[in-house]
Design an enzyme around this catalytic site. Structure first.
Site, PDB file in Angstrom:
ATOM      1  CD  GLU A 163      -5.200   3.326  -2.444  1.00 41.59           C
ATOM      2  OE1 GLU A 163      -6.075   4.029  -2.008  1.00 41.59           O
ATOM      3  OE2 GLU A 163      -3.902   3.696  -2.640  1.00 41.59           O
TER       4      GLU A 163
ATOM      5  CE  LYS B  68      -1.858   6.849  -3.566  1.00 39.18           C
ATOM      6  NZ  LYS B  68      -2.233   6.130  -2.396  1.00 39.18           N
TER       7      LYS B  68
ATOM      8  CG  ASP C  70      -9.404   4.598   0.647  1.00 34.78           C
ATOM      9  OD1 ASP C  70      -9.076   5.252   1.693  1.00 34.78           O
ATOM     10  OD2 ASP C  70      -8.696   3.959  -0.164  1.00 34.78           O
TER      11      ASP C  70
ATOM     12  CG  ASP D  34      -1.629   1.241   1.326  1.00 35.13           C
ATOM     13  OD1 ASP D  34      -1.676   2.131   0.461  1.00 35.13           O
ATOM     14  OD2 ASP D  34      -2.689   1.466   2.507  1.00 35.13           O
TER      15      ASP D  34
END
Lengths: 625, 176
Positions: free
Chosen positions: A186, A87, A208, A25
């Site tokens: 994800e 990210k 999420d 992850d």
């Protein structure tokens, strides 16, 4: 003539070996690595027993690199060389990142391709390189713990990640020397982690809310097969934004906004984060700062915090409604809600989700670990360790892909939420007499105008025979693979003139850059390089031989006797080469064997289609009788 | 090779406008379980490539057949009648007039203070039109032969209605 080796039917000549594979992850705030051991998925800790690796990279004066807690400790004191939330920059152009200027303090410089490079003491670094540093640490952790070489990794990406962002993630893995088994979204990973595939069927919503991204996906489960029905969210919304609004409010309270510096801004963000975390259990929290040598503190009540983040929370609620609608469903159709991401610990968020769907969400697995665990389970299946697994994850493309047409308009070729892999062709024609070239401009997004969509790539198809306007027929084929990565091919139909590219975003790294960076990262001598290449080819040869052995043990009947002999002879040659040849010899052997086994592979594929369908109709005949 | 088969044969379904959606979904899942690239992740490059091609074809087949318009166009395509890439078509003026006035209504609704009820009414009307064109298509298609041209003109009307419906939905989500 050499004697042929024949394995006993139904048995592979090689005993089954557990192949090491991990799930990663790669998060905005933290990253994790997990694996399946003795049937149990677990997150791997570092030597100090820490599971979360802060996604922070610090470049040092002396040329070294620190990753994780060591780096994060210097975020405030050395803000320009300490990269957080990288990210958010993945797959972005220099134009996009200026939007983050307020929250990220870096000094960007633009390379020729328009990709933003971050200026640090050890030179300009691309977001891809920064991410690769994080991946390297996780890979090392995994190889040390598992005591062996990994066959590959499943790396998770937000479902909302566009083609450029996925490509950047894959490039980072390449730089870190990781074989990517699959880029997995994800939310799907989270649903897998909860073992929801054990249920017979159902509709699942995954909410999420991470540090920097918000994803919401609706999945349908049917006998082990997960289908993503729709996905949406906001690729620039997360817990960091909660921190930002709180930090801003705090700065107002101490009346300091005019004298804000990069270091001070970090201090406010850190205090805001601490307040947020404290308020998950407490009703009041204190933020303390040191400003010009003086200590100041401000109290934040839970009610005040809830009020500050309310606009952000309602954004998430609107996104949920939209995605459910996109899936063609009503809110009441949702049977399970899964919460993922550290920011779902915020009580206000949980409360709103529960009110919206009228049911308690799943929260049993640590929301920070759930994605890595799901990825590890998928990696175990993809590595071939669970041949009987029924589990299958079907993904969709999150944003439409299209081409620029006359007048600056976008013609969509593949629509949002189409299941992948997908291939679609569209025909275009020339607009001028005697036109011999055509510019192909590939875009991603939902809007009608070119300027409102993201430009992915441009290329030119040359050699169109001169014809009257509208007479030439150019077929443009888009192909998106199971990782969501795009290849585009253009072909003039009357002459067969072809041009194709694997799309590399205009502001991404090109293959040469990646190769150069890889080369630079090998400090070893040429001899080591050959060793490494040899090992890679041996593995490839082995993989092919094992796959063929297994295939022959089941489907030998699909070959004539001559074909079988020929295939076996080639396999023997490769077996010998594998032990004695150079990497180049083995590579050629692999190519030759792959060619000879081509026809066998396609016959097997056809046979399995027939089997899948016949199995089905027999069942129906039985039901009908 | 099976990838050359027409979508109906590929999915083991009879070539007809009426299809059993449950069976379609079941075939889809069965084939995905066999063909999906995840099943080939540890196999040779060649098999991986084939798997991508096959699944892409499967996805295309299913999304075409699932869509009422796509299915109608595909059935005509199999009979040699192209309604997909044609650029200029003749439609009767009365139909065009009706379409124009529906579009004008949509434009007007955008300015309403409370647009949602009016949007719903319009949406229901457009869906009703689509359904009636669909019945027209089905009848002409099943008759076959020279009636296929008539079937094609129903498909064109379905295209108009489907585009308008998409437009209505777009306006709805923008107003949200």
């Amino acid at each position: 003539m050499a004697l042929l080796q024949i394995a006993e039917p139904g048995q592979s000549s090689v005993p089954h070996q557990h192949r090491l594979a991990v799930g990663i992850d790669l998060g905005t705030t933290n990253s994790l690595v997990a694996t399946v051991r003795s049937g149990e998925a677990s997150v791997l800790p570092d030597k100090a027993g820490e599971y979360l690796l802060p996604s922070v990279v610090r470049y040092l004066q002396e040329g070294g690199v620190a990753v994780g807690n060591d780096a994060r400790a210097h975020a405030a004191s050395d803000p320009y060389n300490t990269i957080v939330s990288v990210k958010r920059l993945m797959g972005r152009g220099i134009g996009d990142v200026t939007a983050f200027r307020d929250t990220l303090p870096y000094e960007f410089e633009s390379a020729e391709a328009g990709m933003p490079f971050i200026r640090t003491v050890s030179g300009a670094k691309s977001p891809v390189e920064v991410s690769a540093e994080i991946l390297k640490v996780l890979l090392e952790r995994a190889e040390e713990t598992l005591q062996g070489e990994l066959v590959g990794a499943v790396i998770t990406v937000p479902a909302y990640f566009d083609e450029a962002q996925r490509q950047a993630t894959k490039d980072a893995a390449t730089l870190a020397n990781i074989n990517v088994l699959r880029l997995l979204s994800e939310p799907t990973a989270a649903a897998v982690a909860y073992g929801l595939d054990q249920k017979d069927d159902g509709i699942i919503l995954v909410f999420d809310l991470g540090g920097g991204t918000f994803d919401v996906s609706v999945l349908r489960l049917n006998k082990g097969v997960f289908e993503v029905l729709a996905t949406g969210g906001d690729s620039a919304l997360g817990g960091d934004d909660f921190d930002s609004v709180v930090a801003e409010w705090l700065a107002e309270q101490v009346d300091i906004r005019a004298q804000m510096t990069a270091g001070l801004s970090r201090q406010f963000m850190e205090q805001a984060r601490a307040v947020k975390e404290a308020l998950t259990t407490a009703n009041e929290a204190w933020a303390t700062f040191e400003i010009a040598g003086q200590e100041r503190s401000v109290s934040v009540s839970k009610a005040r915090f809830d009020e500050l983040i309310a606009p952000l929370v309602s954004k998430t609620v609107r996104a949920c409604k939209k995605v459910v609608k996109d899936a063609g469903l009503a809110l009441t159709d949702i049977q399970d809600v899964v919460l993922v991401g550290g920011s779902t610990r915020v009580p206000k968020v949980r409360e709103q989700v529960e009110v919206l769907f009228g049911k308690k969400p799943h929260v049993d697995i640590d929301p920070d670990r759930v994605v890595a665990i799901g990825a590890a389970i998928q990696a175990d299946v993809l590595a071939g360790n669970k041949p009987d697994s029924e589990m299958l994850l079907l993904d969709v493309i999150p944003l439409s892909l299209g081409l620029e047409t006359m007048g600056g308009l976008v013609e969509k070729v593949i629509h949002r939420n189409s299941p992948i892999p997908v291939a679609r062709a569209q025909e275009f024609t020339t607009y001028q007499d005697g036109q011999t070239a055509m510019a192909i401009h590939i875009l991603q997004g939902e809007r009608e105008l070119v300027e409102d969509c993201r430009s992915l790539s441009r290329f030119v198809l040359h050699g169109i025979p001169p014809m009257a306007a509208g007479a030439a027929k150019i077929r443009v084929t888009f192909q998106v693979d199971a990782d969501g990565l795009l290849g585009v091919e253009a072909k003039e139909l009357s002459t067969g003139v072809e041009s194709s590219i694997q799309v590399k975003p205009s502001y991404g790294l090109n293959d040469t850059q990646i190769a150069d960076m890889l080369r630079a990262s090998y400090t070893a001598a040429d001899e080591d390089k050959e060793k490494r290449a040899l090992r890679e080819q041996q593995v490839e040869a082995e993989r092919l031989l094992i796959a063929l052995d297994q295939a022959l043990s089941v489907d030998k009947a699909l070959l004539t006797k001559d074909e079988y002999m020929e295939l076996n002879a080639e396999m023997d040659i490769l077996r010998q080469l594998k032990g004695s040849g150079s990497s180049r010899d083995i590579e050629q052997g692999v190519e030759r064997l792959a060619k000879v086994s081509d026809e066998f592979a396609s016959r097997r594929m056809d046979a399995s289609i027939r089997k899948a369908l016949t199995g089905h109709s027999i069942q129906e005949i039985e039901e009908g009788s | 090779m099976d990838i050359q088969l027409n979508y109906f044969a590929f999915l083991g379904l009879p070539e007809s406008y009426d299809i059993d959606m449950g069976k379609l979904s079941q075939c889809y899942l069965d084939l995905q379980k066999t063909l999906h690239p995840d099943r080939f992740a540890h196999k040779s490059e060649r098999e991986k490539r084939m798997s991508v091609q096959y699944t892409a074809y499967l996805n295309e087949a299913v999304s075409t057949l699932k869509s009422p318009l796509g299915r109608a166009q595909y059935l005509l395509h199999l009979k040699g009648v192209d309604t997909i890439s044609e650029s200029s078509v003749q439609l009767d003026p009365a139909f065009l007039f009706e379409q124009m006035s529906l579009r004008e209504r949509l434009e007007d609704i955008k300015q309403f203070e409370e647009p949602f009820d009016a949007l719903d009414t319009l949406s229901d009307e457009v869906k009703g039109l689509f359904n009636s064109y669909q019945s027209g298509f089905k009848e002409a298609y099943e008759q076959g032969g020279s009636a296929l041209e008539e079937a094609a003109s129903w498909v064109r009307k379905m295209q108009f209605a489907a585009k308008l419906q998409a437009e209505v939905e777009r306006v709805e989500s923008e107003l949200d």
